[in-house]
Write a protein that holds these residues in place. Structure first.
Motif, PDB file in Angstrom:
ATOM      1  N   ALA A  95     -33.417  20.055 -30.858  1.00 55.15           N
ATOM      2  CA  ALA A  95     -34.328  20.817 -29.993  1.00 55.15           C
ATOM      3  C   ALA A  95     -35.770  20.442 -30.346  1.00 55.15           C
ATOM      4  O   ALA A  95     -36.067  19.995 -31.461  1.00 55.15           O
ATOM      5  CB  ALA A  95     -34.099  22.307 -30.157  1.00 55.15           C
ATOM      6  N   SER A  96     -36.655  20.611 -29.393  1.00 58.26           N
ATOM      7  CA  SER A  96     -38.097  20.335 -29.582  1.00 58.26           C
ATOM      8  C   SER A  96     -38.887  21.608 -29.364  1.00 58.26           C
ATOM      9  O   SER A  96     -38.538  22.421 -28.481  1.00 58.26           O
ATOM     10  CB  SER A  96     -38.575  19.247 -28.604  1.00 58.26           C
ATOM     11  OG  SER A  96     -37.889  18.038 -28.837  1.00 58.26           O
ATOM     12  N   ARG A  97     -39.981  21.747 -30.147  1.00 54.25           N
ATOM     13  CA  ARG A  97     -40.804  22.951 -30.012  1.00 54.25           C
ATOM     14  C   ARG A  97     -42.271  22.591 -30.274  1.00 54.25           C
ATOM     15  O   ARG A  97     -42.594  21.887 -31.237  1.00 54.25           O
ATOM     16  CB  ARG A  97     -40.342  24.026 -30.985  1.00 54.25           C
ATOM     17  CG  ARG A  97     -41.217  25.285 -30.945  1.00 54.25           C
ATOM     18  CD  ARG A  97     -40.577  26.435 -31.653  1.00 54.25           C
ATOM     19  NE  ARG A  97     -41.446  27.594 -31.657  1.00 54.25           N
ATOM     20  CZ  ARG A  97     -41.694  28.347 -30.594  1.00 54.25           C
ATOM     21  NH1 ARG A  97     -41.112  28.054 -29.443  1.00 54.25           N
ATOM     22  NH2 ARG A  97     -42.490  29.392 -30.667  1.00 54.25           N
ATOM     23  N   ASP A  98     -43.152  23.079 -29.418  1.00 55.73           N
ATOM     24  CA  ASP A  98     -44.608  22.892 -29.575  1.00 55.73           C
ATOM     25  C   ASP A  98     -45.272  24.254 -29.710  1.00 55.73           C
ATOM     26  O   ASP A  98     -44.895  25.210 -29.008  1.00 55.73           O
ATOM     27  CB  ASP A  98     -45.212  22.163 -28.362  1.00 55.73           C
ATOM     28  CG  ASP A  98     -44.633  20.755 -28.202  1.00 55.73           C
ATOM     29  OD1 ASP A  98     -44.232  20.180 -29.224  1.00 55.73           O
ATOM     30  OD2 ASP A  98     -44.580  20.264 -27.054  1.00 55.73           O
ATOM     31  N   PHE A  99     -46.296  24.325 -30.593  1.00 57.79           N
ATOM     32  CA  PHE A  99     -47.071  25.572 -30.719  1.00 57.79           C
ATOM     33  C   PHE A  99     -48.472  25.228 -31.232  1.00 57.79           C
ATOM     34  O   PHE A  99     -48.694  24.190 -31.848  1.00 57.79           O
ATOM     35  CB  PHE A  99     -46.364  26.569 -31.655  1.00 57.79           C
ATOM     36  CG  PHE A  99     -46.252  26.099 -33.076  1.00 57.79           C
ATOM     37  CD1 PHE A  99     -47.216  26.428 -34.015  1.00 57.79           C
ATOM     38  CD2 PHE A  99     -45.161  25.328 -33.484  1.00 57.79           C
ATOM     39  CE1 PHE A  99     -47.106  25.984 -35.323  1.00 57.79           C
ATOM     40  CE2 PHE A  99     -45.047  24.889 -34.786  1.00 57.79           C
ATOM     41  CZ  PHE A  99     -46.022  25.217 -35.712  1.00 57.79           C
ATOM     42  N   ASN A 100     -49.407  26.140 -30.962  1.00 54.62           N
ATOM     43  CA  ASN A 100     -50.823  25.999 -31.356  1.00 54.62           C
ATOM     44  C   ASN A 100     -51.148  26.993 -32.467  1.00 54.62           C
ATOM     45  O   ASN A 100     -50.622  28.120 -32.486  1.00 54.62           O
ATOM     46  CB  ASN A 100     -51.759  26.252 -30.164  1.00 54.62           C
ATOM     47  CG  ASN A 100     -51.562  25.220 -29.066  1.00 54.62           C
ATOM     48  OD1 ASN A 100     -51.202  24.072 -29.344  1.00 54.62           O
ATOM     49  ND2 ASN A 100     -51.764  25.622 -27.821  1.00 54.62           N
ATOM     50  N   THR A 101     -52.060  26.552 -33.339  1.00 52.05           N
ATOM     51  CA  THR A 101     -52.563  27.419 -34.416  1.00 52.05           C
ATOM     52  C   THR A 101     -54.093  27.411 -34.375  1.00 52.05           C
ATOM     53  O   THR A 101     -54.718  26.350 -34.454  1.00 52.05           O
ATOM     54  CB  THR A 101     -52.078  26.957 -35.793  1.00 52.05           C
ATOM     55  OG1 THR A 101     -50.637  26.944 -35.817  1.00 52.05           O
ATOM     56  CG2 THR A 101     -52.595  27.870 -36.894  1.00 52.05           C
ATOM     57  N   GLN A 102     -54.678  28.578 -34.262  1.00 52.81           N
ATOM     58  CA  GLN A 102     -56.136  28.729 -34.210  1.00 52.81           C
ATOM     59  C   GLN A 102     -56.573  29.614 -35.380  1.00 52.81           C
ATOM     60  O   GLN A 102     -55.978  30.670 -35.616  1.00 52.81           O
ATOM     61  CB  GLN A 102     -56.585  29.358 -32.885  1.00 52.81           C
ATOM     62  CG  GLN A 102     -56.122  28.587 -31.658  1.00 52.81           C
ATOM     63  CD  GLN A 102     -56.324  29.374 -30.372  1.00 52.81           C
ATOM     64  OE1 GLN A 102     -56.771  30.534 -30.412  1.00 52.81           O
ATOM     65  NE2 GLN A 102     -56.010  28.752 -29.242  1.00 52.81           N
TER      66      GLN A 102
END
Length: 515
Positions: A95-102
Motif C-alpha cells: 500500500a502507498s500513503r502520503d501525508f504532510n507535516t507542518q
C-alpha cells in the motif's frame, strides 16, 4: 547731458573682484585651526578612527555569550510511504500513503552557569578600553605631526628671510669693497672675497626657497587645505615652561595615565581572563531552555489517518560536564599561562620605555630652554662683534673678511635662535606626548605665543595652566620676521691709532781677527 557710465562686462567685473581679493592681506591659520582640519582629512588618523569603531563593535560581540539566544523555526515536509506486508494474513500486500507535516516553534536558551562566557564578556570590556587607548595615541601623534609641520614652515620662512637679509648686507659690503678698491684704500682681495660670499648667499637663498616650498606642501597635504599660512610668533617671544620642574613627577604621572601603559596593563588583564577561559574547560555548564512548538499533520501520520495538531510548551534545564578531552584543556591552560607571562613582560618593557622617553623629552626641553637663553646672549654678542668689526674695517685695523665672517656668524645665530625657540614649543608637546597627557587643550599655550592682529597675546607662564579661551578664527599674517633681542650695552669702541714700530739699532759688526 553727462554721459552714462558704461557697464563692465562680466569677465571684467570678475577680474576686478579677484584683483581686489588678491590685494587683501593674507589670512593665517593658528595651530588649533590647522589641527581641526587635519582631524577630518589625515588618512592615518581617519584609519585609526575606523579601527576604533571596529574594535568597539568586536568587543561588544562578547556580550552575546551571557544573553539569551532566541530562535524561530518553521518547516513543511511531505512524506511518501510504501508499505509492504511481510507477515500475517495480508502477507505480500502493498500500500502507498502520503501525508504532510507542518511545524513552527520558538525556542530560547539562557546560559545560567558558563564561566568561559563570562570571562569572554570581561575581555570584551577590556578590549573597548584598549581601543580607546589606541585612539588616544593616534590623536596625540596627530597633534605632534601637525605641530611639527607647522613649525617647520615657520622655521623655513625665518631661514629665507634671514638669508635675504644677509644677501642685502653682503651686497652692501661688496659695494663698499669695490668703492674702496677704486679709490685705492683696499686691495682686490676684499672685492673678490665679498663677491664669493655674495654668490654663496645666492645659492643659500635658492635652497631656502626650495625648502620652504617643500615644507608648505607637506603641511598642506597633512591638513587638507591648500595655501595654508601658519601664523608666526608674536614679538617679543615668551616661551612657556614645563611645570612641575621635577623629572620624577613626570615619570610617575606617565606610569599612571600613559595610553601605552594602559594598553599593556589591559592586555595583561585580558591574558589573565584567557587563563580563566582555559580553566573553564574542566567546569560544568548549566543552561535554561524554554520553547513553544506547534506540529500539524492535516492528513494524518505514518501510523494514523486522522489529522492532528500538537501544541507543545517546554521548559527545562540542561547540564553538561566535560570528563575527558584528550588533554586539550590541560595544554590550553599551559599555553595561556605562558602568554600571561609574556603580557606581564610586555607591561614591564612598556613602563621602562615610557619612563626613558619621558626623561629624554624632559631633559631635551630643559636643554632647549637653556639653549634659547644662550643663543639670545650669543645674538647680542654677535651683533656687538659685527659693529666692532665694521668700525675696525673703517679705521683700517680689520679686513673685509672679518666683517663678512661676523655677518655670517650673526645670521647663523639668528637662525639657530629661531629654530631653538620652535624646538622648545614643540618640546612642550613632545614631553606631554611622552608623558601620555597630551590633549588638544595643550595647544592653547602654543597658540598664545602666536601673533594676533599685530598685537602681543597674553602668554601663560607655565604649560600646566594654559589659556583655555578659543583661538581666533583667522588672523592677519605679517611678513615673517625674527624676534630681535636688544643688544647688551657695551663700551664705545674707540681704538687708538696704530703706531708704526721704530727701526731697530743696526748691529755693530766686529772685524774678525786676522790670521
Amino acid at each position: 547731458m553727462p554721459p552714462r557710465p558704461r557697464l563692465l562686462p562680466l569677465s571684467a567685473a570678475l577680474a576686478s573682484v579677484i584683483a581686489t581679493l588678491l590685494a587683501l592681506p593674507a589670512q593665517g591659520q593658528t595651530l588649533n585651526e590647522l589641527y581641526d582640519s587635519a582631524r577630518g582629512y589625515d588618512a592615518t588618523y581617519q584609519g585609526a578612527r575606523a579601527q576604533y569603531d571596529a574594535n568597539v563593535a568586536r568587543a561588544a560581540q562578547a556580550k552575546a555569550g551571557i544573553l539569551p539566544a532566541v530562535g524561530l523555526t518553521a518547516g513543511v515536509n511531505r512524506s511518501n510511504l510504501d508499505i509492504d506486508t511481510l507477515t500475517g494474513t495480508s502477507r505480500g500486500a502493498s500500500a502507498s500513503r502520503d501525508f504532510n507535516t507542518q511545524n513552527v516553534g520558538i525556542n530560547a536558551t539562557q546560559p545560567l552557569y558558563r564561566p568561559a562566557n563570562w570571562a569572554t564578556y570581561e575581555q570584551g570590556k577590556r578590549q573597548t578600553e584598549i581601543a580607546l587607548a589606541v585612539l588616544t595615541t593616534a590623536e596625540q601623534d596627530l597633534i605632534v605631526r601637525v605641530s611639527q609641520a607647522y613649525f617647520d614652515v615657520l622655521a623655513s620662512q625665518d631661514s629665507l628671510a634671514l638669508v635675504r637679509a644677509q644677501k642685502v648686507a653682503v651686497a652692501e659690503q661688496l659695494a663698499s669693497a669695490k668703492r674702496n678698491f677704486e679709490v685705492g684704500t683696499s686691495t682686490i682681495t676684499d672685492s673678490r672675497e665679498a663677491q664669493a660670499r655674495y654668490d654663496l648667499v645666492i645659492a643659500q637663498e635658492i635652497a631656502a626657497e626650495n625648502d620652504l616650498q617643500v615644507k608648505k606642501i607637506m603641511l598642506d597635504q597633512l591638513v587638507g587645505r591648500p595655501g595654508s599660512v601658519p601664523v608666526p610668533l608674536a614679538v617679543p617671544v615668551v616661551l612657556p615652561t614645563a611645570q612641575p620642574a621635577d623629572i620624577n613627577a613626570w615619570v610617575a604621572q606617565a606610569d599612571e595615565v600613559h595610553p601605552a601603559i594602559q594598553q599593556a596593563r589591559l592586555g595583561l588583564d585580558v591574558a589573565g581572563l584567557e587563563v580563566q577561559k582555559a580553566q573553564a574547560g574542566h567546569k560544568p555548564t548549566l543552561d535554561a531552555n524554554l520553547g513553544y512548538n506547534v506540529t500539524r499533520n492535516p492528513t494524518g501520520t505514518s501510523t494514523s489517518t486522522v489529522g492532528t495538531r500538537v501544541n507543545a510548551a517546554t521548559v527545562g534545564v540542561t547540564f553538561n560536564l566535560p570528563l575527558f578531552a584528550g588533554f586539550a584543556t590541560e595544554n590550553r591552560i599551559k599555553e595561556t599561562l605562558a602568554l600571561e607571562d609574556q603580557s606581564r613582560s610586555v607591561l614591564d618593557g612598556t613602563r621602562r620605555s615610557v619612563a626613558q622617553a619621558t626623561r629624554a623629552a624632559y631633559l631635551g626641553l630643559v636643554s632647549g630652554a637653556g639653549q634659547v637663553k644662550a643663543l639670545e646672549a650669543a645674538e647680542a654678542s654677535s651683533q656687538s662683534a659685527l659693529d666692532a668689526n665694521k668700525l675696525g674695517y673703517q679705521v683700517g685695523v680689520r679686513i673685509n673678511i672679518d666683517v663678512l665672517n661676523s655677518q655670517s656668524q650673526l645670521f647663523q645665530t639668528k637662525r639657530d635662535l629661531a629654530q631653538a625657540r620652535y624646538n622648545v614649543l614643540l618640546g612642550n608637546l613632545k614631553l606631554r606626548q611622552a608623558n601620555g597627557t597630551l590633549t588638544t587643550a595643550d595647544m592653547n599655550a602654543i597658540n598664545a605665543t602666536l601673533a594676533s592682529n599685530g598685537s602681543t597675546p597674553a602668554v601663560p607662564s607655565v604649560t600646566t595652566t594654559p589659556d583655555r579661551s578659543p583661538a581666533p578664527s583667522s588672523t592677519t599674517v605679517t611678513p615673517p620676521s625674527i624676534p630681535v633681542v636688544p643688544p647688551v650695552p657695551v663700551q664705545p669702541f674707540n681704538p687708538t691709532p696704530p703706531a708704526m714700530p721704530t727701526a731697530p739699532v743696526p748691529p755693530v759688526i766686529v772685524n774678525p781677527p786676522v790670521r
